[in-house]
Design an enzyme around this catalytic site. Sequence first.
Site, PDB file in Angstrom:
ATOM      1  N   LYS A  10       0.386  -1.264   0.263  1.00 51.04           N
ATOM      2  CA  LYS A  10       0.255  -0.439   0.257  1.00 51.04           C
ATOM      3  C   LYS A  10       1.026   1.553   0.182  1.00 51.04           C
ATOM      4  O   LYS A  10       0.229   2.301   0.367  1.00 51.04           O
ATOM      5  CB  LYS A  10      -0.619  -0.426   1.019  1.00 51.04           C
ATOM      6  CG  LYS A  10      -1.728  -0.743   1.519  1.00 51.04           C
ATOM      7  CD  LYS A  10      -3.386  -0.123   0.319  1.00 51.04           C
ATOM      8  CE  LYS A  10      -4.506  -0.646   0.196  1.00 51.04           C
ATOM      9  NZ  LYS A  10      -5.664  -0.900   0.258  1.00 51.04           N
ATOM     10  N   LEU A  49      -2.404   9.075   4.038  1.00 44.86           N
ATOM     11  CA  LEU A  49      -3.857   9.252   4.651  1.00 44.86           C
ATOM     12  C   LEU A  49      -4.184   7.370   2.786  1.00 44.86           C
ATOM     13  O   LEU A  49      -4.039   7.539   2.221  1.00 44.86           O
ATOM     14  CB  LEU A  49      -5.436   9.891   4.622  1.00 44.86           C
ATOM     15  CG  LEU A  49      -6.467   9.857   4.401  1.00 44.86           C
ATOM     16  CD1 LEU A  49      -6.447   8.827   5.455  1.00 44.86           C
ATOM     17  CD2 LEU A  49      -6.942  10.215   4.361  1.00 44.86           C
ATOM     18  N   GLY A  94      -0.243  12.727   4.233  1.00 39.47           N
ATOM     19  CA  GLY A  94       0.092  12.306   5.507  1.00 39.47           C
ATOM     20  C   GLY A  94       1.764  11.939   6.061  1.00 39.47           C
ATOM     21  O   GLY A  94       2.156  11.782   6.521  1.00 39.47           O
ATOM     22  N   GLU A  97       3.618  14.405   6.433  1.00 45.37           N
ATOM     23  CA  GLU A  97       3.482  15.579   7.884  1.00 45.37           C
ATOM     24  C   GLU A  97       3.951  14.229   9.490  1.00 45.37           C
ATOM     25  O   GLU A  97       4.252  14.996   9.962  1.00 45.37           O
ATOM     26  CB  GLU A  97       1.465  15.247   8.480  1.00 45.37           C
ATOM     27  CG  GLU A  97       0.923  16.342   7.485  1.00 45.37           C
ATOM     28  CD  GLU A  97      -0.139  16.232   7.620  1.00 45.37           C
ATOM     29  OE1 GLU A  97      -1.066  16.971   8.203  1.00 45.37           O
ATOM     30  OE2 GLU A  97      -1.258  15.108   7.025  1.00 45.37           O
ATOM     31  N   GLU A 117      -3.901  17.143  -1.017  1.00 43.11           N
ATOM     32  CA  GLU A 117      -5.014  17.339  -0.392  1.00 43.11           C
ATOM     33  C   GLU A 117      -5.639  17.846  -1.649  1.00 43.11           C
ATOM     34  O   GLU A 117      -7.550  17.535  -0.754  1.00 43.11           O
ATOM     35  CB  GLU A 117      -5.099  17.952   1.232  1.00 43.11           C
ATOM     36  CG  GLU A 117      -4.290  16.586   1.863  1.00 43.11           C
ATOM     37  CD  GLU A 117      -2.802  17.128   1.466  1.00 43.11           C
ATOM     38  OE1 GLU A 117      -2.345  15.570   2.491  1.00 43.11           O
ATOM     39  OE2 GLU A 117      -1.565  17.576   0.883  1.00 43.11           O
TER      40      GLU A 117
END
Length: 246
Positions: A10, A49, A94, A97, A117
């Site tokens: 993933k 994400l 993410g 982040e 995003e």
Amino acid sequence: MHLSLARPAKRNALNDALIAELHMALAGAPADVRAIVVSGEGEHFCAGLDLSDLSERSVAEGVLHSRSWHAAFDQLQFGRAPVVVALQGAVVGGGFELAASAHIRVADRTAFFALPEGQRGIFVGGGGSARIPRLIGVARMSDMMLTGRVLGAEEALAAGCCSYVTEPGAALDKAIELARRIAANAPLSNFAVMHALPRIADMAQGEGLFVESLMAAIAQGDEAAKQRIRDFLDKRAAKVERPQQS
């Protein structure tokens, strides 16, 4: 201590379970841990994400979801020991982040940084709006979010996304090398850099200078610091030297 994101199929995308595992691993770090390395298995550090794990949430549930990421990344930034991240491939959303929560970022030349995003119709929720502008500025972050701009490793280094760039496949070795160097520091000095420095940077200058004085006095009063100063004065410690020209 070495933690590795282990969802390579993933691209190490972050779901609730992985965030919870990361939080628990950081919070449960043994007391003798002096530095932590975080990496990602496979070709990519983290693609952000996991959108396939995203469910319909109420506003309240969305806030709680975001706050769970904040808690995990706060543990990374303000936990037991300094954190070095080794970055390759995607450092996206993410994942960026997460990397921004670390104290040192090492990227290899395959790394690319993005904040998609805006194209996904969402907003950063893992602390990116607070941390990433401190690295690259509001204007550059706005550009990345609004236009989908992607930064390669060298451009990311110039922008402040990372501190080191290595050849492909060498980021983890460099991160471990830096972590070992950090682990050799006086623990209280590392604590001051992790916990005092970012807070002082957020203060008004007068208050920041006073807290700096307090932290400096505490650090220099520590026995480990006194021994290191004695070693330097007795010529048992290395001097700072000019870097080698490449």
